[in-house]
Design a protein around this motif. Structure first.
Motif, PDB file in Angstrom:
ATOM      1  N   ASN A 550      13.729 131.783  35.384  1.00 52.44           N
ATOM      2  CA  ASN A 550      14.076 131.034  34.176  1.00 52.44           C
ATOM      3  C   ASN A 550      15.575 130.733  34.128  1.00 52.44           C
ATOM      4  N   LYS A 551      16.370 131.705  34.579  1.00 59.54           N
ATOM      5  CA  LYS A 551      17.818 131.477  34.637  1.00 59.54           C
ATOM      6  C   LYS A 551      18.145 130.346  35.617  1.00 59.54           C
ATOM      7  N   MET A 552      17.434 130.360  36.760  1.00 62.15           N
ATOM      8  CA  MET A 552      17.642 129.311  37.769  1.00 62.15           C
ATOM      9  C   MET A 552      17.350 127.939  37.156  1.00 62.15           C
ATOM     10  N   TYR A 553      16.229 127.830  36.421  1.00 61.83           N
ATOM     11  CA  TYR A 553      15.872 126.544  35.810  1.00 61.83           C
ATOM     12  C   TYR A 553      16.834 126.162  34.678  1.00 61.83           C
ATOM     13  N   SER A 554      17.472 127.148  34.088  1.00 65.17           N
ATOM     14  CA  SER A 554      18.422 126.867  32.997  1.00 65.17           C
ATOM     15  C   SER A 554      19.847 126.663  33.505  1.00 65.17           C
ATOM     16  N   GLY A 555      20.047 126.842  34.808  1.00 63.58           N
ATOM     17  CA  GLY A 555      21.384 126.684  35.384  1.00 63.58           C
ATOM     18  C   GLY A 555      22.314 127.831  35.031  1.00 63.58           C
ATOM     19  N   ILE A 556      21.725 128.988  34.676  1.00 62.11           N
ATOM     20  CA  ILE A 556      22.515 130.176  34.320  1.00 62.11           C
ATOM     21  C   ILE A 556      22.679 131.045  35.569  1.00 62.11           C
ATOM     22  N   GLU A 557      23.784 131.778  35.649  1.00 62.16           N
ATOM     23  CA  GLU A 557      24.044 132.679  36.778  1.00 62.16           C
ATOM     24  C   GLU A 557      22.803 133.531  37.063  1.00 62.16           C
ATOM     25  N   ASN A 558      22.354 133.524  38.338  1.00 59.67           N
ATOM     26  CA  ASN A 558      21.155 134.274  38.710  1.00 59.67           C
ATOM     27  C   ASN A 558      21.370 134.975  40.049  1.00 59.67           C
ATOM     28  N   ASN A 559      20.382 135.755  40.467  1.00 56.93           N
ATOM     29  CA  ASN A 559      20.503 136.527  41.709  1.00 56.93           C
ATOM     30  C   ASN A 559      19.615 135.981  42.834  1.00 56.93           C
ATOM     31  N   ILE A 560      19.256 134.700  42.782  1.00 56.15           N
ATOM     32  CA  ILE A 560      18.287 134.157  43.751  1.00 56.15           C
ATOM     33  C   ILE A 560      18.980 133.630  45.007  1.00 56.15           C
ATOM     34  N   TYR A 561      18.540 134.164  46.130  1.00 58.44           N
ATOM     35  CA  TYR A 561      19.007 133.710  47.454  1.00 58.44           C
ATOM     36  C   TYR A 561      17.778 133.374  48.294  1.00 58.44           C
ATOM     37  N   LEU A 562      17.879 132.298  49.075  1.00 62.23           N
ATOM     38  CA  LEU A 562      16.765 131.887  49.923  1.00 62.23           C
ATOM     39  C   LEU A 562      17.234 131.667  51.358  1.00 62.23           C
ATOM     40  N   ASP A 563      16.367 132.025  52.309  1.00 61.03           N
ATOM     41  CA  ASP A 563      16.528 131.516  53.665  1.00 61.03           C
ATOM     42  C   ASP A 563      15.907 130.128  53.657  1.00 61.03           C
ATOM     43  N   ILE A 564      16.626 129.144  54.173  1.00 58.35           N
ATOM     44  CA  ILE A 564      16.101 127.777  54.130  1.00 58.35           C
ATOM     45  C   ILE A 564      16.127 127.121  55.515  1.00 58.35           C
ATOM     46  N   ALA A 565      15.093 126.320  55.772  1.00 63.19           N
ATOM     47  CA  ALA A 565      15.044 125.452  56.952  1.00 63.19           C
ATOM     48  C   ALA A 565      15.168 124.029  56.427  1.00 63.19           C
ATOM     49  N   PHE A 566      16.122 123.274  56.938  1.00 65.56           N
ATOM     50  CA  PHE A 566      16.446 121.993  56.312  1.00 65.56           C
ATOM     51  C   PHE A 566      16.990 120.990  57.327  1.00 65.56           C
ATOM     52  N   TYR A 567      17.045 119.740  56.903  1.00 71.05           N
ATOM     53  CA  TYR A 567      17.849 118.756  57.636  1.00 71.05           C
ATOM     54  C   TYR A 567      18.718 118.007  56.615  1.00 71.05           C
ATOM     55  N   PRO A 568      19.922 117.649  57.020  1.00 71.42           N
ATOM     56  CA  PRO A 568      20.846 117.001  56.085  1.00 71.42           C
ATOM     57  C   PRO A 568      20.613 115.504  56.002  1.00 71.42           C
ATOM     58  N   ASP A 569      20.998 114.926  54.880  1.00 69.50           N
ATOM     59  CA  ASP A 569      20.716 113.519  54.628  1.00 69.50           C
ATOM     60  C   ASP A 569      21.810 112.960  53.717  1.00 69.50           C
ATOM     61  N   ILE A 570      21.931 111.637  53.679  1.00 67.92           N
ATOM     62  CA  ILE A 570      22.831 110.981  52.727  1.00 67.92           C
ATOM     63  C   ILE A 570      21.969 110.307  51.668  1.00 67.92           C
ATOM     64  N   ASN A 571      22.181 110.661  50.426  1.00 68.52           N
ATOM     65  CA  ASN A 571      21.403 110.115  49.323  1.00 68.52           C
ATOM     66  C   ASN A 571      22.194 108.997  48.644  1.00 68.52           C
ATOM     67  N   GLU A 572      21.563 107.815  48.538  1.00 71.47           N
ATOM     68  CA  GLU A 572      22.185 106.686  47.829  1.00 71.47           C
ATOM     69  C   GLU A 572      21.318 106.343  46.638  1.00 71.47           C
ATOM     70  N   TYR A 573      21.911 106.457  45.434  1.00 73.96           N
ATOM     71  CA  TYR A 573      21.134 106.187  44.214  1.00 73.96           C
ATOM     72  C   TYR A 573      22.056 105.641  43.133  1.00 73.96           C
ATOM     73  N   ASN A 574      21.662 104.490  42.572  1.00 77.05           N
ATOM     74  CA  ASN A 574      22.440 103.848  41.502  1.00 77.05           C
ATOM     75  C   ASN A 574      23.916 103.664  41.879  1.00 77.05           C
ATOM     76  N   GLY A 575      24.152 103.293  43.147  1.00 77.66           N
ATOM     77  CA  GLY A 575      25.525 103.054  43.587  1.00 77.66           C
ATOM     78  C   GLY A 575      26.294 104.304  43.965  1.00 77.66           C
ATOM     79  N   LYS A 576      25.700 105.480  43.750  1.00 75.10           N
ATOM     80  CA  LYS A 576      26.373 106.729  44.110  1.00 75.10           C
ATOM     81  C   LYS A 576      25.868 107.225  45.462  1.00 75.10           C
ATOM     82  N   VAL A 577      26.775 107.771  46.247  1.00 71.87           N
ATOM     83  CA  VAL A 577      26.428 108.285  47.575  1.00 71.87           C
ATOM     84  C   VAL A 577      26.856 109.742  47.659  1.00 71.87           C
TER      85      VAL A 577
END
Length: 587
Positions: A550-577
């Protein structure tokens, strides 16, 4: 729960980086994809048409070109026999277009998926004789049609085979295999043992493309016109899911450039119909938007509509045909989802959920989509899956496998109860009597050496990558590896204990999770997760508790850490990059 692995292939990455003017990261990604040979690395990084192999090195290709030139010059009637999938449709279109361009008296025919089944058959040959056809040329089929082609030769027809499928064989009692071939006048297939062509991974359209190269040369047609056909080969190459390396990479990389400015009336209309005309067309659009529309007519109606669209020069006709293809694809999607839901229900409510090989009989599924349904079930459960449906002649179906389970070899062990079967390690087609379905299920499960561990999904990472290393230059450098696809997947990086700052659910259907991570150097980076949000929440609660979530969803300081598998990307939306990471897996 998945098992995570890190690739660790030994190589002199510094030397590779220096020799080709690339970073060590790019060097490692190339080696991870099996691109080790100097020539292969060069053609991968500089995928120009000039780096393609000499077509005349392909067995029988020069002979086929000479036969066709002779038939064209003497006005003989030629008929192309294609296939009903994307590769078959594109191959047929390419051959038809090229032969017409060379002045041939040519037409085409494609078997009906349900009535005729795959490939050339006696009925098609008899129709050729009736129509006074002199020469048959197959594309994306024919290598296994021994009896029909031998019959055509007995009837004094000239036959040229162009194909890319595995060569048929007879298995002796001692297990040895003798490869067999028909009496065709020319057989072009790089997988033939006698063929010295250096690249064996072309799709059917790729093989046809090589034949056209020599044919156009014979008729003094400019190379630029020939290269322009690569936009169509790119569609077939991506949709036939062949390895995007060597010549396939050259064809798709250059073909995509041409597709983005195509003048083909039918393709332009289909691009408009599918609402991608304002997008940069990528392998995603070929494999998941354009290709399925072309494929859908071959599944639910006639594949000839796809060819009609591609050869159309009339805007109104193209608009009508592209809408038909689009509508057929939507119908196919609905049928597929219904079939998948039925199959899942059968698995979950029977003993089948404990099986290590699924054999699922759903009599009401349309036979044209059994392969798609099998693929979806395989993806969901990571279990080799065969889906069968009822036909006039018993049960017919398709299978999709996992790494470590050679489906074709396992079906060979059951050939005594099969009417017909064929395929390769990862996919197969088969037919059998309905009363033998239970027997097939039992035997495949009794004989399998698959362990519970083999069925655990495996996530393979290219390398570890701290989030603070990701910037615009890094993402732009990764772009040189595009287009991505089979044997050249998007790079998968891993980061341990990534700090989750906040999360929120977004998207029209509330099915996308947007995460914010904090890197070790205190920089924020956005992450997008398209997976199962309920499952994500369950795992977070099990490990950290609902209060922390709930803290994570509220943007409040929390203790959640994840191992993640990902690939990086460039997001372009409404003129913002901005930089973001696409989270593929987490734990």
């Amino acid at each position: 729960m998945e098992k995570w692995f890190m690739k660790n292939i030994k190589a002199d990455y510094k030397a590779i980086a220096k020799a080709f003017g690339i970073s060590e990261v790019i060097g490692k990604l190339l080696i991870n994809r099996g691109i080790k040979d100097v020539k292969l690395i060069d053609s991968f990084l500089n995928p120009r048409f000039e780096k393609m192999h000499n077509p005349k090195d392909m067995k029988d290709l020069k002979r086929a070109s000479e036969i066709l030139k002779s038939k064209i010059d003497s006005g003989k009637r030629i008929r192309i026999i294609g296939d009903y999938d994307v590769d078959g449709v594109i191959s047929t279109y390419l051959l038809f277009t090229a032969l017409k361009r060379c002045g041939a008296d040519v037409d085409y025919d494609i078997p009906d998926r349900v009535k005729d089944g795959y490939g050339i058959n006696i009925h098609i040959i008899e129709k050729c004789i009736e129509d006074s056809v002199d020469t048959i040329i197959t594309c994306d089929n024919g290598i296994a049609a021994i009896e029909p082609i031998n019959y055509a030769k007995e009837c004094k027809l000239t036959v040229i085979v162009t194909d890319h499928h595995d060569i048929p064989f007879i298995e002796e009692e001692n297990g040895q295999r003798s490869f067999i071939s028909s009496n065709a006048d020319a057989i072009i297939n790089p997988k033939q043992k006698e063929c010295k062509y250096p690249f064996k991974g072309l799709c059917g359209a790729g093989v046809v493309f090589k034949l056209i190269e020599v044919l156009y040369d014979e008729f003094k047609i400019h190379k630029k016109e020939f290269y322009g056909l690569s936009q169509f080969v790119a569609i077939a190459t991506v949709c036939d899911v062949v390895d995007l390396v060597d010549e396939n990479r050259i064809l798709v990389k250059n073909g995509l450039k041409l597709l983005n400015e195509t003048r083909n009336v039918g393709l332009r209309s289909l691009i408009r119909q599918t609402n991608i005309e304002d997008k940069k067309i990528s392998t995603y659009h070929l494999g998941f938007v354009i290709g399925p529309c072309i494929n859908a007519t071959g599944r639910l109606d006639s594949a000839k509509r796809g060819i009609e669209l591609l050869i159309s020069e009339n805007e109104d006709e193209a608009s009508r045909l592209s809408k038909e293809l689009f509508d057929f694809n939507n119908e196919r999607k609905e049928m597929t989802q219904k079939g998948v839901d039925t199959a899942i229900d059968l698995i979950e409510n029977t003993e089948m959920k404990n099986h290590r090989v699924f054999v699922i009989y759903v009599p009401e599924i349309h036979e044209s989509i059994v392969g798609i349904v099998a693929g979806r079930i395989r993806e969901k459960y990571n279990v080799p899956t065969i889906v069968l449906t009822k036909t006039e002649n018993g049960a017919k179906g398709s299978g999709r496998s996992i790494e470590g389970y050679n489906m074709f070899e396992e079906l060979i062990k059951c050939k005594d109860i099969l009417l017909k079967f064929g395929g390769h390690p990862m996919a197969a087609g088969l037919s059998l009597e309905i009363e033998n379905i239970d027997c097939l299920r039992e035997r495949l499960n009794e004989n399998t050496t698959l362990s519970a561990e083999d069925l655990i999904p495996k996530i393979t990472l290219d390398m570890g990558m701290p989030l603070e290393y990701i910037n615009y230059d890094f993402v732009k450098e990764l772009n040189m590896l595009e287009p991505f696809g089979k044997s050249n997947p998007k790079p998968m990086f891993g980061e341990k204990k990534a700090k989750v700052v906040s999360a929120r659910i977004i998207g029209k259907n509330h099915n996308v999770l947007k995460l914010k991570f904090l890197s070790k150097n205190r920089r924020y980076i956005d992450g997008i997760y398209f997976g199962d949000i309920e499952e994500f929440e369950k795992i977070v609660i099990n490990n950290y508790g609902s209060e922390q979530m709930n803290k994570m969803y509220s943007g409040i300081e929390n203790n959640i850490y994840l191992d993640i598998a990902f690939y990086p990307d460039i997001n372009e939306y409404n003129g913002k990059v901005n930089i973001q990471i696409i989270v593929q897996h987490f734990r």
